[in-house]
Write a protein that holds these residues in place. Structure first.
Motif, PDB file in Angstrom:
ATOM      1  N   VAL A  39      36.703  -3.952 -49.372  1.00  0.00           N
ATOM      2  CA  VAL A  39      35.781  -3.805 -50.504  1.00  0.00           C
ATOM      3  C   VAL A  39      35.695  -2.320 -50.826  1.00  0.00           C
ATOM      4  CG1 VAL A  39      33.462  -4.200 -51.381  1.00  0.00           C
ATOM      5  CG2 VAL A  39      34.467  -5.816 -49.751  1.00  0.00           C
ATOM      6  N   GLY A  40      36.082  -1.953 -52.039  1.00  0.00           N
ATOM      7  CA  GLY A  40      36.109  -0.551 -52.432  1.00  0.00           C
ATOM      8  C   GLY A  40      34.953  -0.188 -53.334  1.00  0.00           C
ATOM      9  N   ILE A  41      34.149   0.801 -52.913  1.00  0.00           N
ATOM     10  CA  ILE A  41      33.076   1.360 -53.733  1.00  0.00           C
ATOM     11  C   ILE A  41      33.463   2.793 -54.062  1.00  0.00           C
ATOM     12  CG2 ILE A  41      30.638   1.987 -53.845  1.00  0.00           C
ATOM     13  CD1 ILE A  41      30.061  -0.174 -51.793  1.00  0.00           C
ATOM     14  N   HIS A  42      33.455   3.141 -55.338  1.00  0.00           N
ATOM     15  CA  HIS A  42      33.839   4.489 -55.755  1.00  0.00           C
ATOM     16  C   HIS A  42      32.689   5.104 -56.546  1.00  0.00           C
ATOM     17  CE1 HIS A  42      36.628   7.738 -56.332  1.00  0.00           C
ATOM     18  NE2 HIS A  42      36.566   7.654 -57.640  1.00  0.00           N
ATOM     19  N   VAL A  43      32.338   6.343 -56.208  1.00  0.00           N
ATOM     20  CA  VAL A  43      31.192   7.028 -56.802  1.00  0.00           C
ATOM     21  C   VAL A  43      31.689   8.165 -57.683  1.00  0.00           C
ATOM     22  CG1 VAL A  43      28.991   8.164 -56.331  1.00  0.00           C
ATOM     23  CG2 VAL A  43      29.877   6.468 -54.719  1.00  0.00           C
ATOM     24  N   VAL A  44      31.190   8.229 -58.922  1.00  0.00           N
ATOM     25  CA  VAL A  44      31.596   9.262 -59.873  1.00  0.00           C
ATOM     26  C   VAL A  44      30.356   9.875 -60.519  1.00  0.00           C
ATOM     27  CG1 VAL A  44      33.822   8.192 -60.384  1.00  0.00           C
ATOM     28  CG2 VAL A  44      31.819   7.581 -61.749  1.00  0.00           C
ATOM     29  N   HIS A  45      30.537  11.063 -61.073  1.00  0.00           N
ATOM     30  CA  HIS A  45      29.474  11.713 -61.856  1.00  0.00           C
ATOM     31  C   HIS A  45      29.992  11.830 -63.282  1.00  0.00           C
ATOM     32  CE1 HIS A  45      25.686  13.918 -62.037  1.00  0.00           C
ATOM     33  NE2 HIS A  45      26.279  14.733 -62.907  1.00  0.00           N
ATOM     34  N   SER A  46      29.861  10.754 -64.021  1.00  0.00           N
ATOM     35  CA  SER A  46      30.485  10.628 -65.339  1.00  0.00           C
ATOM     36  C   SER A  46      29.479  10.127 -66.359  1.00  0.00           C
ATOM     37  CB  SER A  46      31.666   9.653 -65.253  1.00  0.00           C
ATOM     38  OG  SER A  46      32.052   9.173 -66.515  1.00  0.00           O
ATOM     39  N   MET A  47      29.668  10.504 -67.618  1.00  0.00           N
ATOM     40  CA  MET A  47      28.856   9.971 -68.707  1.00  0.00           C
ATOM     41  C   MET A  47      29.392   8.582 -69.050  1.00  0.00           C
ATOM     42  SD  MET A  47      26.165  10.649 -70.436  1.00  0.00           S
ATOM     43  CE  MET A  47      25.966  12.426 -70.172  1.00  0.00           C
ATOM     44  N   LEU A  48      29.277   7.704 -68.076  1.00  0.00           N
ATOM     45  CA  LEU A  48      29.772   6.337 -68.188  1.00  0.00           C
ATOM     46  C   LEU A  48      28.726   5.501 -68.915  1.00  0.00           C
ATOM     47  CD1 LEU A  48      32.218   4.646 -67.273  1.00  0.00           C
ATOM     48  CD2 LEU A  48      30.965   4.132 -65.175  1.00  0.00           C
ATOM     49  N   MET A  49      29.150   4.816 -69.990  1.00  0.00           N
ATOM     50  CA  MET A  49      28.208   4.100 -70.838  1.00  0.00           C
ATOM     51  C   MET A  49      28.782   2.747 -71.238  1.00  0.00           C
ATOM     52  SD  MET A  49      27.305   7.369 -73.310  1.00  0.00           S
ATOM     53  CE  MET A  49      25.663   6.849 -73.801  1.00  0.00           C
ATOM     54  N   ALA A  50      27.894   1.830 -71.625  1.00  0.00           N
ATOM     55  CA  ALA A  50      28.331   0.516 -72.079  1.00  0.00           C
ATOM     56  C   ALA A  50      28.868   0.580 -73.502  1.00  0.00           C
ATOM     57  CB  ALA A  50      27.181  -0.483 -71.999  1.00  0.00           C
ATOM     58  N   THR A  51      28.284   1.446 -74.344  1.00  0.00           N
ATOM     59  CA  THR A  51      28.712   1.620 -75.732  1.00  0.00           C
ATOM     60  C   THR A  51      28.790   3.109 -76.047  1.00  0.00           C
ATOM     61  OG1 THR A  51      26.406   1.487 -76.498  1.00  0.00           O
ATOM     62  CG2 THR A  51      27.693  -0.566 -76.476  1.00  0.00           C
ATOM     63  N   PRO A  52      29.583   3.512 -77.037  1.00  0.00           N
ATOM     64  CA  PRO A  52      29.701   4.931 -77.368  1.00  0.00           C
ATOM     65  C   PRO A  52      28.370   5.516 -77.834  1.00  0.00           C
ATOM     66  CG  PRO A  52      31.472   3.665 -78.371  1.00  0.00           C
ATOM     67  CD  PRO A  52      30.489   2.669 -77.841  1.00  0.00           C
ATOM     68  N   PRO A  53      28.092   6.775 -77.508  1.00  0.00           N
ATOM     69  CA  PRO A  53      26.857   7.422 -77.969  1.00  0.00           C
ATOM     70  C   PRO A  53      26.955   7.765 -79.445  1.00  0.00           C
ATOM     71  CG  PRO A  53      28.242   8.999 -76.832  1.00  0.00           C
ATOM     72  CD  PRO A  53      28.924   7.661 -76.691  1.00  0.00           C
ATOM     73  N   ILE A  54      25.796   7.975 -80.082  1.00  0.00           N
ATOM     74  CA  ILE A  54      25.799   8.318 -81.508  1.00  0.00           C
ATOM     75  C   ILE A  54      26.219   9.766 -81.715  1.00  0.00           C
ATOM     76  CG2 ILE A  54      24.047   6.610 -82.098  1.00  0.00           C
ATOM     77  CD1 ILE A  54      21.985   8.854 -82.079  1.00  0.00           C
ATOM     78  N   THR A  55      26.148  10.576 -80.671  1.00  0.00           N
ATOM     79  CA  THR A  55      26.566  11.971 -80.766  1.00  0.00           C
ATOM     80  C   THR A  55      28.016  12.097 -80.331  1.00  0.00           C
ATOM     81  OG1 THR A  55      25.909  12.480 -78.507  1.00  0.00           O
ATOM     82  CG2 THR A  55      24.218  12.655 -80.209  1.00  0.00           C
ATOM     83  N   GLY A  56      28.530  13.303 -80.402  1.00  0.00           N
ATOM     84  CA  GLY A  56      29.924  13.527 -80.031  1.00  0.00           C
ATOM     85  C   GLY A  56      30.117  13.920 -78.587  1.00  0.00           C
ATOM     86  N   MET A  57      29.139  13.676 -77.733  1.00  0.00           N
ATOM     87  CA  MET A  57      29.265  14.078 -76.334  1.00  0.00           C
ATOM     88  C   MET A  57      30.408  13.345 -75.647  1.00  0.00           C
ATOM     89  SD  MET A  57      26.270  12.067 -74.207  1.00  0.00           S
ATOM     90  CE  MET A  57      24.929  12.563 -75.271  1.00  0.00           C
ATOM     91  N   ARG A  58      30.973  13.983 -74.660  1.00  0.00           N
ATOM     92  CA  ARG A  58      32.028  13.351 -73.888  1.00  0.00           C
ATOM     93  C   ARG A  58      31.457  12.181 -73.108  1.00  0.00           C
ATOM     94  NH1 ARG A  58      35.072  18.672 -71.431  1.00  0.00           N
ATOM     95  NH2 ARG A  58      35.936  19.410 -73.404  1.00  0.00           N
ATOM     96  N   HIS A  59      32.253  11.138 -73.003  1.00  0.00           N
ATOM     97  CA  HIS A  59      31.769   9.936 -72.338  1.00  0.00           C
ATOM     98  C   HIS A  59      32.947   9.065 -71.935  1.00  0.00           C
ATOM     99  CE1 HIS A  59      32.444   8.681 -76.500  1.00  0.00           C
ATOM    100  NE2 HIS A  59      32.624   7.457 -76.012  1.00  0.00           N
ATOM    101  N   ALA A  60      32.657   8.029 -71.198  1.00  0.00           N
ATOM    102  CA  ALA A  60      33.639   6.997 -70.853  1.00  0.00           C
ATOM    103  C   ALA A  60      32.973   5.642 -71.059  1.00  0.00           C
ATOM    104  CB  ALA A  60      34.105   7.157 -69.412  1.00  0.00           C
ATOM    105  N   ILE A  61      33.744   4.653 -71.475  1.00  0.00           N
ATOM    106  CA  ILE A  61      33.218   3.321 -71.751  1.00  0.00           C
ATOM    107  C   ILE A  61      33.566   2.393 -70.586  1.00  0.00           C
ATOM    108  CG2 ILE A  61      33.280   1.347 -73.327  1.00  0.00           C
ATOM    109  CD1 ILE A  61      31.934   3.852 -74.438  1.00  0.00           C
TER     110      ILE A  61
END
Length: 347
Positions: A174-196
């Motif tokens: 069982v693999g658990i991986h921890v990240v510090h990312s702007m991970l989101m369910a939907t894109p933000p309204i601003t232009g900030m960097r993110h991942a979906i």
């Protein structure tokens, strides 16, 4: 590595801490005391549920230049509670833990000090591994690995997509991986960097993320992979989102490679937002001005404004195919190192 026998391995997941001694401008209470009260409750919850570990996905400190008082206070509490409650603290470095996203400088930071002292377990330095027997009749061993990738200048860019995978998990782990990312369910309204979330490619079964203070709770993709971000443990601003947000943690339970789940638990020690946040200075402005104020204030606190400006120039040049990927990465690395040196001179 430990060997456990029970109905499932449990881990308590928090969001960013941003620990500091000085009060943020929007706080009416004593921020340091409030954070320690919430962190103590996290340890108590871990003990109550028989959790083996607490995961904090980055931004342990509010800045890499945090004062000695804050370092000593947090270090003392972590050391005391780890022994008292018999639980480990697994972490990665966030953007606030690093000077300019420069991982090479990590050992010279407050985060690096806590790691060297053994008060936190840096998952990027060493995986956390355990195995246990699940009490479902067949008594088969279940193996679990927790890995991590801290923040750097490639996070939430096309070059940083590899940060979600490790190539370290076999089919029975069982693999658990921890990240510090702007991970989101939907894109933000601003232009900030993110991942979906739906677009992330990973070999892990469970992804735990910090950085995005609002959080997205617990999301399971159609392929069964689980994504967790309960939201930051701190409240740094009096924005409308922070006024409405529930301060909570996630309790992750793992039973097998295909049987795992997480539930959200509100913290009882987190006082209502209107008791600790001051909206008076913000409500006088229009909503878009509120957003700009919060955005630029965070840039000022991070010291990122000039760094991001130069970084964007380098990346735009690379997009025009005038720079090779290797040259681009080297340029960004040198920018990070230069900014760190400037920060040390200023201090």
């Amino acid at each position: 590595m430990s060997n456990m026998y029970h109905d499932g391995l449990k881990i308590v997941v928090t969001g960013d801490l941003h620990f500091r001694s000085e009060n943020p401008r929007s706080r009416k209470d004593a921020f340091e005391d409030a954070m320690l009260s919430k962190l103590l409750e996290v340890f108590q919850l871990a003990q109550e549920h028989g959790a083996e570990a607490i995961i904090i996905p980055g931004d342990i400190f509010d800045t890499a230049n945090v004062g000695l008082k804050a370092i000593a206070k947090l270090g003392y509490c972590l050391n005391t509670w780890i022994d008292e409650f018999n639980v480990q603290v697994l972490t990665i470095s966030g953007n606030h833990d690093l000077p300019a996203g420069n991982k090479a400088a990590l050992e010279r930071t407050p985060y690096g000090l806590l790691s060297k002292l053994g008060f936190i377990h840096d998952l990027e330095e060493e995986n956390f591994e355990t195995h246990f027997n699940i009490n479902f009749g067949d008594m088969k061993d279940v193996y679990l690995t927790v890995s991590g990738c801290g923040f750097d200048f490639q996070t939430d860019t096309s070059e940083g997509v590899k940060q979600y995978s490790t190539d370290r998990y076999d089919e029975d782990t069982v693999g658990i991986h921890v990240v510090h990312s702007m991970l989101m369910a939907t894109p933000p309204i601003t232009g900030m960097r993110h991942a979906i979330i739906d677009e992330v490619e990973t070999d892990a079964d469970i992804i735990i993320s910090g950085h995005y203070h609002d959080g997205f709770g617990v999301i399971r993709r159609k392929n069964g992979k689980l994504f967790i971000n309960p939201g930051a443990l701190c409240r740094l601003s009096a924005s409308e989102a922070e006024m409405k947000r529930t301060i909570q943690v996630a309790l992750l339970t793992v039973r097998s490679k295909t049987d795992f789940e997480a539930e959200l638990i509100p913290l009882q020690s987190a006082r209502p937002a209107d008791e600790v946040l001051d909206r008076e200075a913000i409500v006088e402005k229009k909503e878009h001005e509120n957003w700009l104020e919060t955005f630029f204030e965070s840039l000022q606190q991070d010291g990122e404004a000039k760094f991001l400006e130069v970084q964007e120039i380098v990346e735009n040049m690379a997009n025009l195919e005038t720079l090779s990927p290797g040259v681009k990465d080297e340029a960004l690395r040198r920018i990070s190192e230069a900014r760190e040196k400037l920060g040390r001179v200023a201090v």
